[in-house]
Design a protein around this motif. Structure first.
Motif, PDB file in Angstrom:
ATOM      1  N   THR A 171      -4.829   3.353  -1.655  1.00 27.09           N
ATOM      2  CA  THR A 171      -3.951   2.745  -0.664  1.00 27.09           C
ATOM      3  C   THR A 171      -2.563   2.645  -1.280  1.00 27.09           C
ATOM      4  OG1 THR A 171      -3.518   0.743   0.669  1.00 27.09           O
ATOM      5  CG2 THR A 171      -4.628   0.405  -1.431  1.00 27.09           C
ATOM      6  N   PHE A 172      -1.602   2.088  -0.520  1.00 24.57           N
ATOM      7  CA  PHE A 172      -0.310   1.778  -1.117  1.00 24.57           C
ATOM      8  C   PHE A 172      -0.473   0.522  -1.981  1.00 24.57           C
ATOM      9  CE2 PHE A 172       4.020  -0.200  -0.745  1.00 24.57           C
ATOM     10  CZ  PHE A 172       4.619   0.669  -1.620  1.00 24.57           C
TER      11      PHE A 172
ATOM     12  N   ILE B 149       3.752  13.050  -1.778  1.00 26.67           N
ATOM     13  CA  ILE B 149       2.406  12.731  -2.258  1.00 26.67           C
ATOM     14  C   ILE B 149       2.173  11.231  -2.108  1.00 26.67           C
ATOM     15  CG2 ILE B 149       0.867  12.713  -4.262  1.00 26.67           C
ATOM     16  CD1 ILE B 149       2.518  15.164  -5.274  1.00 26.67           C
ATOM     17  N   HIS B 150       1.189  10.887  -1.316  1.00 28.76           N
ATOM     18  CA  HIS B 150       0.827   9.481  -1.102  1.00 28.76           C
ATOM     19  C   HIS B 150      -0.611   9.272  -1.550  1.00 28.76           C
ATOM     20  CE1 HIS B 150       4.039  10.277   1.884  1.00 28.76           C
ATOM     21  NE2 HIS B 150       4.427   9.069   1.567  1.00 28.76           N
ATOM     22  N   TYR B 151      -0.926   8.968  -2.823  1.00 30.65           N
ATOM     23  CA  TYR B 151       0.007   8.505  -3.837  1.00 30.65           C
ATOM     24  C   TYR B 151      -0.353   9.190  -5.139  1.00 30.65           C
ATOM     25  CZ  TYR B 151       0.833   5.325  -0.033  1.00 30.65           C
ATOM     26  OH  TYR B 151       1.102   4.840   1.220  1.00 30.65           O
ATOM     27  N   PRO B 152       0.611   9.523  -5.981  1.00 32.76           N
ATOM     28  CA  PRO B 152       0.327  10.366  -7.154  1.00 32.76           C
ATOM     29  C   PRO B 152      -0.411   9.666  -8.292  1.00 32.76           C
ATOM     30  CG  PRO B 152       2.672   9.843  -7.020  1.00 32.76           C
ATOM     31  CD  PRO B 152       2.039   9.279  -5.785  1.00 32.76           C
ATOM     32  N   THR B 153      -0.323   8.334  -8.381  1.00 27.27           N
ATOM     33  CA  THR B 153      -1.036   7.617  -9.452  1.00 27.27           C
ATOM     34  C   THR B 153      -1.957   6.573  -8.835  1.00 27.27           C
ATOM     35  OG1 THR B 153       0.882   7.882 -10.887  1.00 27.27           O
ATOM     36  CG2 THR B 153      -0.755   6.257 -11.571  1.00 27.27           C
TER      37      THR B 153
ATOM     38  N   ARG C 264      -9.345  11.648  -7.876  1.00 21.71           N
ATOM     39  CA  ARG C 264      -9.341  13.021  -7.352  1.00 21.71           C
ATOM     40  C   ARG C 264      -8.316  13.148  -6.220  1.00 21.71           C
ATOM     41  NH1 ARG C 264      -9.836  18.065  -7.668  1.00 21.71           N
ATOM     42  NH2 ARG C 264     -10.683  19.147  -5.859  1.00 21.71           N
ATOM     43  N   LEU C 265      -8.294  12.171  -5.299  1.00 20.07           N
ATOM     44  CA  LEU C 265      -7.338  12.232  -4.192  1.00 20.07           C
ATOM     45  C   LEU C 265      -5.902  12.259  -4.705  1.00 20.07           C
ATOM     46  CD1 LEU C 265      -8.899   9.869  -1.476  1.00 20.07           C
ATOM     47  CD2 LEU C 265      -8.640  12.351  -1.365  1.00 20.07           C
ATOM     48  N   SER C 266      -5.637  11.496  -5.755  1.00 22.02           N
ATOM     49  CA  SER C 266      -4.261  11.463  -6.271  1.00 22.02           C
ATOM     50  C   SER C 266      -3.824  12.845  -6.767  1.00 22.02           C
ATOM     51  CB  SER C 266      -4.129  10.427  -7.385  1.00 22.02           C
ATOM     52  OG  SER C 266      -4.800  10.881  -8.545  1.00 22.02           O
ATOM     53  N   GLU C 267      -4.810  13.698  -7.078  1.00 18.25           N
ATOM     54  CA  GLU C 267      -4.493  15.048  -7.556  1.00 18.25           C
ATOM     55  C   GLU C 267      -4.462  16.093  -6.449  1.00 18.25           C
ATOM     56  OE1 GLU C 267      -7.590  15.610 -10.407  1.00 18.25           O
ATOM     57  OE2 GLU C 267      -6.630  14.276 -11.882  1.00 18.25           O
ATOM     58  N   THR C 268      -5.050  15.775  -5.289  1.00 22.48           N
ATOM     59  CA  THR C 268      -5.195  16.815  -4.252  1.00 22.48           C
ATOM     60  C   THR C 268      -4.432  16.544  -2.951  1.00 22.48           C
ATOM     61  OG1 THR C 268      -7.231  15.782  -3.453  1.00 22.48           O
ATOM     62  CG2 THR C 268      -7.480  17.533  -5.079  1.00 22.48           C
TER      63      THR C 268
END
Ligand SMILES: *Cc1c(COP(=O)(O)O)cnc(C)c1O
Length: 369
Positions: free
Chosen positions: A85-86, A310-314, A337-341
């Motif tokens: 999430t944010f 990119i939402h969100y890179p880290t 994984r989502l932060s990378e894809t």
């Protein structure tokens, strides 16, 4: 062709005269805090959300924080949050003195995986914050069922989903109390910071109304150790206009999304975001695809003039600020994984069909090369 990731130009050009008039009205009246515009906006937003109460505040983070305070959440408590999430969703919990307990999201729809919530509940758990991320509703009925079973509160974070429906009912109206943001890029955005709390519970509503204003509902009388977090008259006047155009803007976003769905079907290894179904009517705050070679695709599009984000890179659990919670790389593999894809493609209202076709052709070319 140059296509920015986000632009408000077109959106504002079409309502420029209306905005001008509203700003002049506030200037002429010369009351800038807690006046008629704020009162009217709160009424209109409560009507829009179909909730009994709306309390406007300075921003979305404050809306979440004040919501948690209204529920009595404090030191030693745990609050379940999505792993992806944010950061503000987690920050509100920390600021209330409680501990955010992340539950992995379902990577197919980016929202909290309801099958994993139960195992995260302890005797300290007080609330769940479902986030309707990217404009896609959570499985709110299932979350409420769990809340009843374990006597927990639900605080909906609806900052990214103004106008979305779940099972025919507005997101931002399902929780015991709900928080949202009017940051300029949100579907309903001010020309600066803003936020709101909605609820059907008059006690929570009253608490929020007081807490945001030095703990005072009546001049010189303070019943709470409150804060100063108010939406100002200028933003309220602007939001009243933008609220009238929200449905039309959301429909433009939906139309843009359907073009992407058509044209990006079976392209490369792309995973498309969830589309609408019988229960979910999303508002496509963002159009987020997943791709294995995300960074290369992002660069490729950038070189051709297509802005992406990119939402969100880290992942939040790996942020320096959350070191103290003790998570490691590998603790929350879905979020990592989502932060990378994940890659957000432009979807703002006003974006043209030819522009979306251009973007989709660039994406197709990337996978050909
Ligand atoms: C934007 C956002 C917030 C915070 O809103 P601000 O007004 O920027 O404080 C909280 N949660 C989510 C999911 C958001 O996207």
């Amino acid at each position: 062709m140059k296509i920015p990731f986000f632009s408000l130009d077109q959106q504002h050009q079409t309502i420029w005269a209306e905005l001008d008039k509203a700003i002049a009205r506030v200037l002429k009246k010369s009351q800038f805090v807690l006046g008629e515009e704020v009162l009217s906006f709160e009424k209109e937003f409560a009507f829009f959300q179909n909730t009994k109460h709306c309390v406007s505040v300075a921003n979305g983070l404050d809306a979440l924080f004040i919501s948690l305070k209204a529920l009595g959440i404090d030191k030693g408590d745990e609050v379940i949050v999505p792993s992806h999430t944010f950061v503000a969703t987690w920050l509100a919990v920390s600021r209330a003195g409680a501990t955010p307990v992340p539950v992995e999201v379902d990577p197919a729809c980016f929202t909290i995986n309801t099958l994993l919530i139960e195992q995260a509940i302890t005797n300290r758990t007080k609330a769940i914050i479902p986030v309707n991320l990217y404009g896609h509703p959570c499985r709110l009925d299932e979350i409420l069922k769990l809340a009843i079973k374990y006597q927990l509160f639900v605080v909906e974070d609806n900052a990214q989903a103004h106008g979305a429906l779940y099972d025919g009912k507005m997101t931002g109206s399902w929780g015991h109390i709900n928080a949202t943001s009017f940051y300029p890029t949100k579907n309903l955005g001010a020309l600066g910071d803003g936020g709101a709390i909605t609820t059907d519970n008059s006690m929570f509503g009253q608490f929020a109304g007081s807490f945001r204003n030095y703990g005072s509902l009546e001049k010189d009388s303070h019943e709470l150790l409150g804060i100063n977090s108010r939406l100002d008259e200028m933003q309220a006047a602007i939001l009243r206009i933008k609220l009238q155009h929200l449905e039309e803007r959301n429909n433009q976003r939906r139309k843009n999304a359907s073009l992407y769905f058509e044209q990006l079907k079976n392209v490369g290894d792309i995973i498309l975001p969830p589309n609408l179904d019988e229960k979910c009517l999303p508002v496509y705050h963002l159009f987020v695809i997943q791709a294995n070679h995300r960074d290369r695709l992002k660069n490729y599009l950038g070189e051709r003039g297509v802005g992406t984000a990119i939402h969100y890179p880290t992942p939040i659990h790996l942020q320096e600020a959350y070191k103290n919670l003790g998570y490691m790389k590998g603790s929350l593999p879905v979020a990592e994984r989502l932060s990378e894809t994940v890659l957000s493609l432009p979807i703002w209202p006003g974006l043209g069909k030819e522009q979306i076709e251009f973007i989709c052709n660039c994406v197709k070319d990337f996978f050909k090369s």
